[in-house]
Design an enzyme around this catalytic site. Sequence first.
Site, PDB file in Angstrom:
ATOM      1  N   GLU A   1     -14.898   0.758  -6.448  1.00 16.85           N
ATOM      2  CA  GLU A   1     -14.998  -0.925  -6.292  1.00 16.85           C
ATOM      3  C   GLU A   1     -15.849  -1.471  -6.954  1.00 16.85           C
ATOM      4  O   GLU A   1     -17.128  -1.090  -6.488  1.00 16.85           O
ATOM      5  CB  GLU A   1     -14.583  -1.064  -4.548  1.00 16.85           C
ATOM      6  CG  GLU A   1     -14.751  -2.631  -4.374  1.00 16.85           C
ATOM      7  CD  GLU A   1     -13.467  -3.285  -4.906  1.00 16.85           C
ATOM      8  OE1 GLU A   1     -12.391  -3.064  -4.622  1.00 16.85           O
ATOM      9  OE2 GLU A   1     -13.886  -4.286  -5.389  1.00 16.85           O
TER      10      GLU A   1
ATOM     11  N   HIS B   1       0.895  -1.373  -0.009  1.00 15.66           N
ATOM     12  CA  HIS B   1       0.091  -0.063  -0.215  1.00 15.66           C
ATOM     13  C   HIS B   1       0.895   1.229  -0.047  1.00 15.66           C
ATOM     14  O   HIS B   1       0.543   2.239  -0.747  1.00 15.66           O
ATOM     15  CB  HIS B   1      -0.921  -0.173   1.186  1.00 15.66           C
ATOM     16  CG  HIS B   1      -1.894  -1.170   1.093  1.00 15.66           C
ATOM     17  ND1 HIS B   1      -2.226  -2.010   2.081  1.00 15.66           N
ATOM     18  CD2 HIS B   1      -2.752  -1.495  -0.032  1.00 15.66           C
ATOM     19  CE1 HIS B   1      -3.112  -2.817   1.654  1.00 15.66           C
ATOM     20  NE2 HIS B   1      -3.681  -2.555   0.411  1.00 15.66           N
TER      21      HIS B   1
ATOM     22  N   ASP C   1      -5.679  -0.377  -8.728  1.00 14.19           N
ATOM     23  CA  ASP C   1      -5.358  -1.438  -7.453  1.00 14.19           C
ATOM     24  C   ASP C   1      -6.222  -2.665  -7.707  1.00 14.19           C
ATOM     25  O   ASP C   1      -7.250  -2.805  -6.861  1.00 14.19           O
ATOM     26  CB  ASP C   1      -5.496  -0.945  -5.995  1.00 14.19           C
ATOM     27  CG  ASP C   1      -5.018  -1.948  -4.920  1.00 14.19           C
ATOM     28  OD1 ASP C   1      -4.503  -2.818  -5.408  1.00 14.19           O
ATOM     29  OD2 ASP C   1      -5.405  -1.662  -3.911  1.00 14.19           O
TER      30      ASP C   1
END
Lengths: 278, 278
Positions: B102, B59, B151
């Site tokens: 997401e 991260h 990501d």
Amino acid sequence: MYFEEEQGFLKQSLKVEKKLHEVKSKYQKIEVYQSAELGKILVLDGNAMFCEKDEFIYHEMLAHVPMCTHREPKDILIIGGGDGGVAREILRHEGVKVDLVELDEEVIKVSKEYFPQVGDWDNSRLSVMIESGMEFIAKAADQSYDIVIVDATDPGEISNELFEATFYAQVNRVLREDGLVAVQGGSYWMDLEGHKQILETVGRPFWIAMPYTYPMYSYPGTNWNFILASKKYHPTADIILQRADLLEGLQYYTSDMQRAAFTVPKNIKKALLGIAKN
Amino acid sequence: MYFEEEQGFLKQSLKVEKKLHEVKSKYQKIEVYQSAELGKILVLDGNAMFCEKDEFIYHEMLAHVPMCTHREPKDILIIGGGDGGVAREILRHEGVKVDLVELDEEVIKVSKEYFPQVGDWDNSRLSVMIESGMEFIAKAADQSYDIVIVDATDPGEISNELFEATFYAQVNRVLREDGLVAVQGGSYWMDLEGHKQILETVGRPFWIAMPYTYPMYSYPGTNWNFILASKKYHPTADIILQRADLLEGLQYYTSDMQRAAFTVPKNIKKALLGIAKN
């Protein structure tokens, strides 16, 4: 079929086709495996030493980091290194003489047979002696070497004495006043406490003692550490750029890679405070 | 008991005590394992995403490298990142606003329950949207972001479109004229051809496209690569040192680590010639 190696919380399994060789020498079990993707793999007492596909990384990083940090290295002592790889890399440098002291003659024999490209055995600047490194160095003259490289297996029955303070006192004695030593130092990544202990022991007689990183497919956890300990030269401030970047035949090492390898994660830097010397 | 992951010539097995959670979401299988040494491990469709002991590496490196390369980042878009870790790192920078998009709500739910420390979910500068990244970015205004971070999981059914040229054309469009993007790029170490393909696709619309390295215990082969692609700033020449080295709470990242991470082995450099842009 897999060759498996366990290290703490992790087990690494390398796909292999078959075992090509197995012999129990006076000192250890020596095995050679064949892998489709990695080429042949050399294994001592159950620990992978290298595979054909990654051996250049280990050997270049153990040889050229000290060689390109010292201003004028002439006389080099390798303790262990019976596969010939570190000597091959050092002999790329002109005018250098190498004494290689290997305890186990069988390692040389197996290496010559299965990994002939790893060695440069016929080079006239290479002298090979079959002897204990501890005994050899105890007899060696004061200040007779510029660089000592300790290329032994992990701490264990046959190599334990190479990780002890008395050995590094001898290394210090045989090194000239601007000498330096490079040694396998475990992994601050996989075993921080073990690494700290080796770093402290190796570094005790020296002015500078710093870990650096190299990656090997064939090692559990991939990233392992060498330690450079030095009387005078600093491995990131004193790199001899011409020697580092104009050397022919290298696949991994550059002067940039030397600097990168000494870069330590913030949390590890904190953990090594007072132990690493730089 | 082991959690096993295979990648080409290598199988990595992490010692675990038990499976804490398993759920099949609309998109993927989500699992959480407990390991004594590594803490809890998050697994999506059989691939470890991180463990508690190494999540900060992934991260920090995915967030701070772009953040400390851009001169004045304000508006950040994260595609994926439903565990919250990249957003947590970006929100360490003052005055920054983050949109997180997401696809799989269940990832957020599981992360909040098992990895609450990885997220900074109540931060008022964070907006979370449940949507396909591809659809979100197609609707986003031109030049509305300074940094985009992708990501996502490895290329596969649910993330394939995030590795295609049409997606990076959109990323290029929504980025301001000094914008940049960071994305997971596989591993030049474990799968050079796969990495080359992602690097070429991501880099096509950009001026600079360079891989950088980060190590994760929980990934087979340990060393994997992010890719930074940029319209203007160079990741080793333009590092904002104050922002990089004075940020509080980091465990891995420093400006030195950023430079080290962009250092590529000699053989890989040669293999990426004409594909990497720097």
